[in-house]
Write a protein that holds these residues in place. Sequence first.
Motif, mmCIF file in Angstrom:
data_model
loop_
_atom_site.group_PDB
_atom_site.id
_atom_site.type_symbol
_atom_site.label_atom_id
_atom_site.label_comp_id
_atom_site.label_asym_id
_atom_site.label_seq_id
_atom_site.Cartn_x
_atom_site.Cartn_y
_atom_site.Cartn_z
ATOM 1 N N GLY A 3 0.831 -1.208 0.000
ATOM 2 C CA GLY A 3 0.000 0.000 0.000
ATOM 3 C C GLY A 3 0.860 1.250 0.000
ATOM 4 N N ALA A 4 0.220 2.397 0.311
ATOM 5 C CA ALA A 4 0.918 3.674 0.322
ATOM 6 C C ALA A 4 0.469 4.479 1.534
ATOM 7 N N VAL A 5 1.398 5.227 2.093
ATOM 8 C CA VAL A 5 1.113 6.060 3.263
ATOM 9 C C VAL A 5 0.031 7.077 2.930
ATOM 10 N N GLY A 6 -0.868 7.316 3.893
ATOM 11 C CA GLY A 6 -1.919 8.303 3.682
ATOM 12 C C GLY A 6 -2.359 8.913 4.996
ATOM 13 N N SER A 7 -3.559 9.509 4.969
ATOM 14 C CA SER A 7 -4.103 10.143 6.170
ATOM 15 C C SER A 7 -5.615 9.917 6.239
ATOM 16 N N THR A 8 -6.041 8.705 5.848
ATOM 17 C CA THR A 8 -7.472 8.393 5.848
ATOM 18 C C THR A 8 -7.931 8.012 7.254
ATOM 19 N N GLY A 9 -9.237 8.130 7.484
ATOM 20 C CA GLY A 9 -9.773 7.814 8.801
ATOM 21 C C GLY A 9 -9.472 8.924 9.797
ATOM 22 N N SER A 10 -9.343 8.562 11.074
ATOM 23 C CA SER A 10 -9.038 9.548 12.120
ATOM 24 C C SER A 10 -7.526 9.780 12.138
ATOM 25 N N SER A 11 -7.098 10.799 11.426
ATOM 26 C CA SER A 11 -5.669 11.057 11.265
ATOM 27 C C SER A 11 -5.424 12.554 11.159
ATOM 28 N N THR A 12 -4.298 13.000 11.736
ATOM 29 C CA THR A 12 -3.958 14.430 11.679
ATOM 30 C C THR A 12 -2.922 14.735 10.607
ATOM 31 N N GLY A 13 -2.457 13.717 9.898
ATOM 32 C CA GLY A 13 -1.459 13.920 8.847
ATOM 33 C C GLY A 13 -0.997 12.584 8.313
ATOM 34 N N PRO A 14 -0.307 12.576 7.175
ATOM 35 C CA PRO A 14 0.136 11.318 6.565
ATOM 36 C C PRO A 14 1.114 10.543 7.447
ATOM 37 N N HIS A 15 0.776 9.314 7.764
ATOM 38 C CA HIS A 15 1.647 8.443 8.551
ATOM 39 C C HIS A 15 1.111 7.019 8.459
ATOM 40 N N LEU A 16 1.935 6.061 8.886
ATOM 41 C CA LEU A 16 1.482 4.671 8.968
ATOM 42 C C LEU A 16 1.296 4.307 10.434
ATOM 43 N N ASP A 17 0.088 3.870 10.777
ATOM 44 C CA ASP A 17 -0.200 3.303 12.093
ATOM 45 C C ASP A 17 0.057 1.802 11.955
ATOM 46 N N PHE A 18 1.178 1.319 12.563
ATOM 47 C CA PHE A 18 1.593 -0.081 12.395
ATOM 48 C C PHE A 18 1.394 -0.828 13.705
ATOM 49 N N ARG A 19 0.697 -1.980 13.642
ATOM 50 C CA ARG A 19 0.346 -2.748 14.843
ATOM 51 C C ARG A 19 0.719 -4.208 14.675
ATOM 52 N N VAL A 20 1.007 -4.813 15.822
ATOM 53 C CA VAL A 20 1.284 -6.253 15.862
ATOM 54 C C VAL A 20 0.383 -6.880 16.922
ATOM 55 N N TYR A 21 -0.333 -7.938 16.532
ATOM 56 C CA TYR A 21 -1.173 -8.677 17.475
ATOM 57 C C TYR A 21 -0.757 -10.147 17.470
ATOM 58 N N VAL A 22 -0.774 -10.738 18.658
ATOM 59 C CA VAL A 22 -0.526 -12.174 18.792
ATOM 60 C C VAL A 22 -1.732 -12.782 19.492
ATOM 61 N N ASN A 23 -2.445 -13.627 18.759
ATOM 62 C CA ASN A 23 -3.679 -14.231 19.260
ATOM 63 C C ASN A 23 -4.645 -13.182 19.823
ATOM 64 N N GLY A 24 -4.713 -12.044 19.144
ATOM 65 C CA GLY A 24 -5.665 -11.005 19.509
ATOM 66 C C GLY A 24 -5.160 -9.999 20.517
ATOM 67 N N SER A 25 -3.976 -10.202 21.082
ATOM 68 C CA SER A 25 -3.410 -9.258 22.060
ATOM 69 C C SER A 25 -2.309 -8.448 21.404
ATOM 70 N N SER A 26 -2.322 -7.112 21.657
ATOM 71 C CA SER A 26 -1.317 -6.256 21.019
ATOM 72 C C SER A 26 0.064 -6.485 21.601
ATOM 73 N N ARG A 27 1.077 -6.277 20.782
ATOM 74 C CA ARG A 27 2.473 -6.366 21.185
ATOM 75 C C ARG A 27 3.204 -5.140 20.648
ATOM 76 N N SER A 28 4.260 -4.767 21.338
ATOM 77 C CA SER A 28 5.056 -3.648 20.839
ATOM 78 C C SER A 28 5.750 -4.065 19.553
ATOM 79 N N PRO A 29 5.484 -3.355 18.443
ATOM 80 C CA PRO A 29 6.129 -3.711 17.175
ATOM 81 C C PRO A 29 7.647 -3.675 17.258
ATOM 82 N N MET A 30 8.189 -2.850 18.179
ATOM 83 C CA MET A 30 9.641 -2.691 18.259
ATOM 84 C C MET A 30 10.330 -3.992 18.682
ATOM 85 N N ASN A 31 9.585 -4.916 19.256
ATOM 86 C CA ASN A 31 10.163 -6.201 19.671
ATOM 87 C C ASN A 31 10.379 -7.139 18.496
ATOM 88 N N TYR A 32 9.890 -6.723 17.320
ATOM 89 C CA TYR A 32 9.951 -7.637 16.161
ATOM 90 C C TYR A 32 10.944 -7.198 15.080
#
Length: 362
Positions: A332-361
């Motif tokens: 995909g490409a970076v944008g600002s769709t949805g609830s956003s104040t400017g172009p950025h990527l909201d990046f998330r990691v989930y393990v079995n439905g529980s969030s994890r810090s992406p920095m650990n990966y």
Amino acid sequence: MTKKRLSIIITIALAFAMCFTTVTSSAKSLTDIQKEIKEKKQELDKGEEKAEDLVNEIKELEESISSLDDQIQVSEEKLVVLEQELVKAQKKVDEQNENLSDRLRAMYKNGSIGFLDVIMNSGSFSEFLTNFDLVQTIYSSDKEVLEDLQKAHDEVEKKKNEVETLQANLKSSKALAKQEKAEVENQKAEVLKNNDALAEKLEDLESEADAIAAELAAKSKSGAISSSSTSKYSGGEFCWPVPSSSSISSGYGWRICPFHGNEFHPAIDIPASSGAAVLAASGGTVIRSSYNGGFGNCIIIDHGGGVTTWYNHLSSRYVSVGQTVSKGQQIGAVGSTGSSTGPHLDFRVYVNGSSRSPMNYF
């Protein structure tokens, strides 16, 4: 083997076959839908390009019509001036012609020159010749003046006719340009109508794909097919999802959100230019590719072992539900769709439905 045991085995085999057939059928149907989605997107891209070309063509025609209007205005102003000059020229011709007629009526009697008047008013033959020459000179002079005035009149008339012809041509060109513009606008309307139909079809196909993906997920959860949560994640270390930017504007954890106030942020926000490439952090299967409320354009990838990654606020999505992607592939490409104040990527990691810090990966 007893008949009862044989019957049980056959029943189990048929049940397994039916389950396998249902899953295969769903997968096949999903593949077909994804193929159709890709084709419709290509059609829509072409339609949007065509619409843009037609908009530019309409703009050029409007500029041409505006230019023709200006030229017609100039020709109308010239015509007004020429009309005035023609009236003046005609008046001078009429006045000079009247003066000449008056003199000719005085000089001629019964259709011939009044030689008797010239002789009677001449003291000698020499004076007669002089007077006669004078009469002829006056007459010739009047004729020359009249001819010059007539030439001036004819020249003005000629210019007027030329301007009128030019004006008629300009008006004809304008009429043709307006007709062509109307035709192009009709083409544009048809293209936009077709684009709307394609967009609606795409939305239906994506909804259908999401429904099938949900069905597959439900079957996976019930044990009808193997679940990613029971398989083992083997993708290794993630790759950074936005290669054009290495900064983080909002990290994983508690923060003050401009939309929700004090909240736990289960993601990292990576600011980047709108349109910048977004890559799959690891290989896997796309389980969502659609608009997702406040997340805007959202892509979710299942990497196995219960590990999923989310890519939110995208300006564009390049993958479809059910598609297999590889690590580092642009999705995909970076944008600002949805609830956003400017172009950025909201990046998330989930393990079995529980969030994890992406920095650990990484």
